[in-house]
Design an enzyme around this catalytic site. Structure first.
Site, PDB file in Angstrom:
ATOM      1  N   LYS A  13     -27.120  25.466  47.147  1.00  0.00           N
ATOM      2  CA  LYS A  13     -27.497  26.874  46.935  1.00  0.00           C
ATOM      3  C   LYS A  13     -27.284  27.195  45.462  1.00  0.00           C
ATOM      4  CE  LYS A  13     -28.819  30.600  49.144  1.00  0.00           C
ATOM      5  NZ  LYS A  13     -29.729  30.738  50.294  1.00  0.00           N
ATOM      6  N   ASP A  73     -34.486  33.212  47.686  1.00  0.00           N
ATOM      7  CA  ASP A  73     -33.502  33.947  48.489  1.00  0.00           C
ATOM      8  C   ASP A  73     -33.590  35.391  47.978  1.00  0.00           C
ATOM      9  OD1 ASP A  73     -31.068  33.462  50.450  1.00  0.00           O
ATOM     10  OD2 ASP A  73     -30.267  34.785  48.922  1.00  0.00           O
TER      11      ASP A  73
HETATM   12  P1  NDP Z   1     -35.093  40.049  49.602  1.00  0.00           P
HETATM   13  O1  NDP Z   1     -34.609  40.115  48.214  1.00  0.00           O
HETATM   14  O2  NDP Z   1     -36.531  39.871  49.877  1.00  0.00           O
HETATM   15  O3  NDP Z   1     -34.625  41.362  50.415  1.00  0.00           O
HETATM   16  C1  NDP Z   1     -33.280  41.693  50.556  1.00  0.00           C
HETATM   17  C2  NDP Z   1     -33.206  43.047  51.245  1.00  0.00           C
HETATM   18  O4  NDP Z   1     -31.857  43.335  51.563  1.00  0.00           O
HETATM   19  C3  NDP Z   1     -33.702  44.183  50.360  1.00  0.00           C
HETATM   20  O5  NDP Z   1     -34.236  45.197  51.170  1.00  0.00           O
HETATM   21  C4  NDP Z   1     -32.409  44.653  49.684  1.00  0.00           C
HETATM   22  O6  NDP Z   1     -32.452  46.010  49.273  1.00  0.00           O
HETATM   23  C5  NDP Z   1     -31.408  44.470  50.803  1.00  0.00           C
HETATM   24  N1  NDP Z   1     -30.100  44.191  50.222  1.00  0.00           N
HETATM   25  C6  NDP Z   1     -29.756  43.114  49.479  1.00  0.00           C
HETATM   26  N2  NDP Z   1     -28.486  43.205  49.068  1.00  0.00           N
HETATM   27  C7  NDP Z   1     -28.037  44.368  49.555  1.00  0.00           C
HETATM   28  C8  NDP Z   1     -26.799  45.026  49.491  1.00  0.00           C
HETATM   29  N3  NDP Z   1     -25.752  44.485  48.817  1.00  0.00           N
HETATM   30  N4  NDP Z   1     -26.672  46.214  50.130  1.00  0.00           N
HETATM   31  C9  NDP Z   1     -27.722  46.746  50.813  1.00  0.00           C
HETATM   32  N5  NDP Z   1     -28.930  46.180  50.908  1.00  0.00           N
HETATM   33  C10 NDP Z   1     -29.070  44.996  50.295  1.00  0.00           C
HETATM   34  O7  NDP Z   1     -34.233  38.888  50.304  1.00  0.00           O
HETATM   35  P2  NDP Z   1     -34.530  38.098  51.646  1.00  0.00           P
HETATM   36  O8  NDP Z   1     -35.197  38.983  52.622  1.00  0.00           O
HETATM   37  O9  NDP Z   1     -35.150  36.809  51.283  1.00  0.00           O
HETATM   38  O10 NDP Z   1     -33.046  37.754  52.149  1.00  0.00           O
HETATM   39  C11 NDP Z   1     -32.326  38.595  53.052  1.00  0.00           C
HETATM   40  C12 NDP Z   1     -31.204  37.808  53.710  1.00  0.00           C
HETATM   41  O11 NDP Z   1     -31.768  36.692  54.432  1.00  0.00           O
HETATM   42  C13 NDP Z   1     -30.177  37.196  52.756  1.00  0.00           C
HETATM   43  O12 NDP Z   1     -28.915  37.169  53.417  1.00  0.00           O
HETATM   44  C14 NDP Z   1     -30.673  35.762  52.590  1.00  0.00           C
HETATM   45  O13 NDP Z   1     -29.641  34.880  52.187  1.00  0.00           O
HETATM   46  C15 NDP Z   1     -31.138  35.484  54.001  1.00  0.00           C
HETATM   47  N6  NDP Z   1     -32.067  34.362  54.146  1.00  0.00           N
HETATM   48  C16 NDP Z   1     -33.277  34.375  53.491  1.00  0.00           C
HETATM   49  C17 NDP Z   1     -34.161  33.332  53.662  1.00  0.00           C
HETATM   50  C18 NDP Z   1     -35.519  33.357  53.066  1.00  0.00           C
HETATM   51  O14 NDP Z   1     -36.334  32.493  53.436  1.00  0.00           O
HETATM   52  N7  NDP Z   1     -35.866  34.294  52.201  1.00  0.00           N
HETATM   53  C19 NDP Z   1     -33.793  32.142  54.475  1.00  0.00           C
HETATM   54  C20 NDP Z   1     -32.553  32.275  55.200  1.00  0.00           C
HETATM   55  C21 NDP Z   1     -31.720  33.342  54.998  1.00  0.00           C
HETATM   56  P3  NDP Z   1     -32.672  46.346  47.701  1.00  0.00           P
HETATM   57  O15 NDP Z   1     -34.044  45.834  47.391  1.00  0.00           O
HETATM   58  O16 NDP Z   1     -32.527  47.809  47.620  1.00  0.00           O
HETATM   59  O17 NDP Z   1     -31.585  45.586  46.984  1.00  0.00           O
END
Ligand code: NDP
Length: 439
Positions: free
Chosen positions: A114, A154
């Site tokens: 990672k 991610d």
């Molecule tokens: P994105 O950046 O596309 O979206 C993340 C979302 O979560 C946004 O809406 C963001 O809001 C919100 N968010 C992030 N950090 C915070 C925080 N500290 N407090 C509140 N809201 C938060 O990321 P992904 O959708 O790709 O990833 C989401 C989760 O899924 C993570 O845990 C990631 O590790 C996990 N994951 C992702 C994979 C992938 O293929 N993308 C694979 C496996 C797991 P804002 O924009 O306002 O920050």
């Protein structure tokens, strides 16, 4: 032994895994003899580096970059890059550690890694994002390769960032190879990769419910997050007849009783990249709950009554009080799209209530599994159809579910998929490490 109080999330992830491994560690002397746990919690390699870049005002900015190559027993290191201001060594280490077991569960030949940076993409121009990505790769390129370490996206890293990083990698190495996954469909990306984590997490819920003779049809669902994983979780929930009524971002929670309008959500987050509160312009009947109005002990999204919950934002976004509220409101299944979204206390609440609970390392493995399918297509110079990749994703998610549930049953706790997923993943990695000798 805990030696650095700064790595709270890493210790949390390790404790959860070690707790559930007790039954297998107690009955298998070989793991002790080979010091498997001591070796597994120590990354094979950790790279930390300076990332200097020039902003639009001509000022030099400096961020911290990370890549943790945690375990290569089953294949090349594989895991995403996260760009978010909260990133530090402990966060990347927890994500890398979880990734080892998740990747093992997919049954595919991929090790765990990672990386990321404490860079905040919010409010940055396209030129700033490109210069940051290029500087990041100026160091990372020497550590990655299609058979050594294959990063993906991610939080904060999508197809645009992967494009800028691949372009710089190609310029520095002269190689056009499958060193990244999550690439654009125009030049080597796989169909379904964008959708895979969200779709996979819904398939996982489907399999958990099927074992209870139930389906997703007609169920009211809570989803948190509004990024890649949340959007495609919502899309698949609709396709399977469920009704997702919430999503959230770091500014607040959106509740739309009629069901989240997916087209509006995609427009706001994938095209315009604006705050979720703007949804109300198109849908004044929805409600926006700003973060300031959240309950002191948790997150507003989990206090809304529903039957299914899909945490898809970030780590520790679902507290013990949130879990108690979900159970009290009659939730029957939780499937985690995010990595470690539920605190350890929240997980205990779900397990005690004996509801269906799919931990992230099993339920969100569809993303990395499809990344491996992208690697396979790149290596064989083939391109598979959407239906072909989606079919493979369904089979992989089913096998992950079966692997976790049969292992849980084998160890006498049939409903405990945390135990099942951890032991099933651990066994594969540990046995491969033993067969490969002391390295
Ligand atoms: P994105 O950046 O596309 O979206 C993340 C979302 O979560 C946004 O809406 C963001 O809001 C919100 N968010 C992030 N950090 C915070 C925080 N500290 N407090 C509140 N809201 C938060 O990321 P992904 O959708 O790709 O990833 C989401 C989760 O899924 C993570 O845990 C990631 O590790 C996990 N994951 C992702 C994979 C992938 O293929 N993308 C694979 C496996 C797991 P804002 O924009 O306002 O920050």
């Amino acid at each position: 032994q805990k030696t650095s109080p700064a790595q709270a999330e890493f210790y949390q992830a390790v404790e959860e895994v070690l707790d559930s491994l007790q039954p297998i560690l107690e009955t298998n002397e070989k793991y002790k003899l080979h010091s498997i746990i001591e070796r597994m919690v120590e990354p094979e390699r950790q790279i930390m580096f300076r990332v200097p870049w020039v902003d639009d005002q001509g000022k030099v900015q400096v961020n911290k970059g990370y890549r943790i190559e945690f375990n290569s027993a089953l294949g090349p290191y594989k895991g995403g890059l996260r760009f978010h201001p909260s990133v530090n060594a402990g966060i990347i280490k927890f994500l890398g550690f979880e990734q080892i077991f998740k990747n093992a569960l997919t049954g595919l030949p991929i090790g765990g890694g990672k990386g990321g940076a404490n860079f905040d993409p919010k409010g940055k121009s396209d030129g700033e994002i490109m210069r940051f990505c290029q500087s990041f790769i100026n160091e990372l390129y020497r550590h990655i390769g299609p058979t050594t370490d294959v990063p993906a996206g991610d939080i904060g890293v999508g197809a645009r960032e992967i494009g800028y990083m691949f372009g710089q990698y190609k310029r520095l190495t002269g190689h056009y190879d499958g060193v990244f996954t999550g690439k654009s469909l125009l030049w080597g990306g796989s169909l379904v990769r964008k959708e895979a984590t969200g779709y996979g997490c819904v398939y996982f819920a489907q399999y958990m419910l099927a074992d209870k003779g139930d389906t997703l049809a007609g169920k009211q669902c809570l989803v948190s997050g509004a990024g890649n994983v949340a959007i495609y979780t919502i899309e698949k929930l609709y396709e399977l007849g469920a009704r997702p009524v919430t999503c959230s971002d770091s500014s607040g929670t959106l509740y739309h009783e009629a069901g989240i309008d997916l087209a509006t959500l995609k427009e706001l987050k994938e095209v315009r990249k604006v705050r979720l509160s703007e949804y109300l312009t198109a849908h004044p009947d929805a409600r926006f709950i700003p973060v300031n109005d959240y309950p002191a002990d948790g997150h507003a999204v989990w206090r809304i009554p529903a039957q299914l919950a899909f945490p898809c934002a970030t780590q520790n976004e679902l507290t013990e009080a949130d879990a108690q509220a979900l159970v009290a409101n009659g939730v029957i299944a939780v499937s985690e799209g995010a990595n470690m979204p539920s605190t350890q206390e929240a997980v205990e609440v779900f397990l005690d209530a004996k509801i269906c609970y799919g931990p992230g390392k099993a339920a969100n493995a569809g993303g990395v599994a499809t990344s491996q399918l992208e690697m396979a297509q790149n290596a064989s110079m083939q391109r598979w159809s959407f239906e072909e990749v989606d079919e493979k994703l369904k089979v992989i998610m089913k096998n992950i579910y079966l692997s976790a549930s049969t292992t849980a049953a084998e160890f006498g706790e049939p409903h405990n998929l945390v135990l099942g997923a951890n032991i099933a993943g651990f066994r594969k990695v540990a046995d491969a490490m033993i067969e490969q000798g002391v390295v």
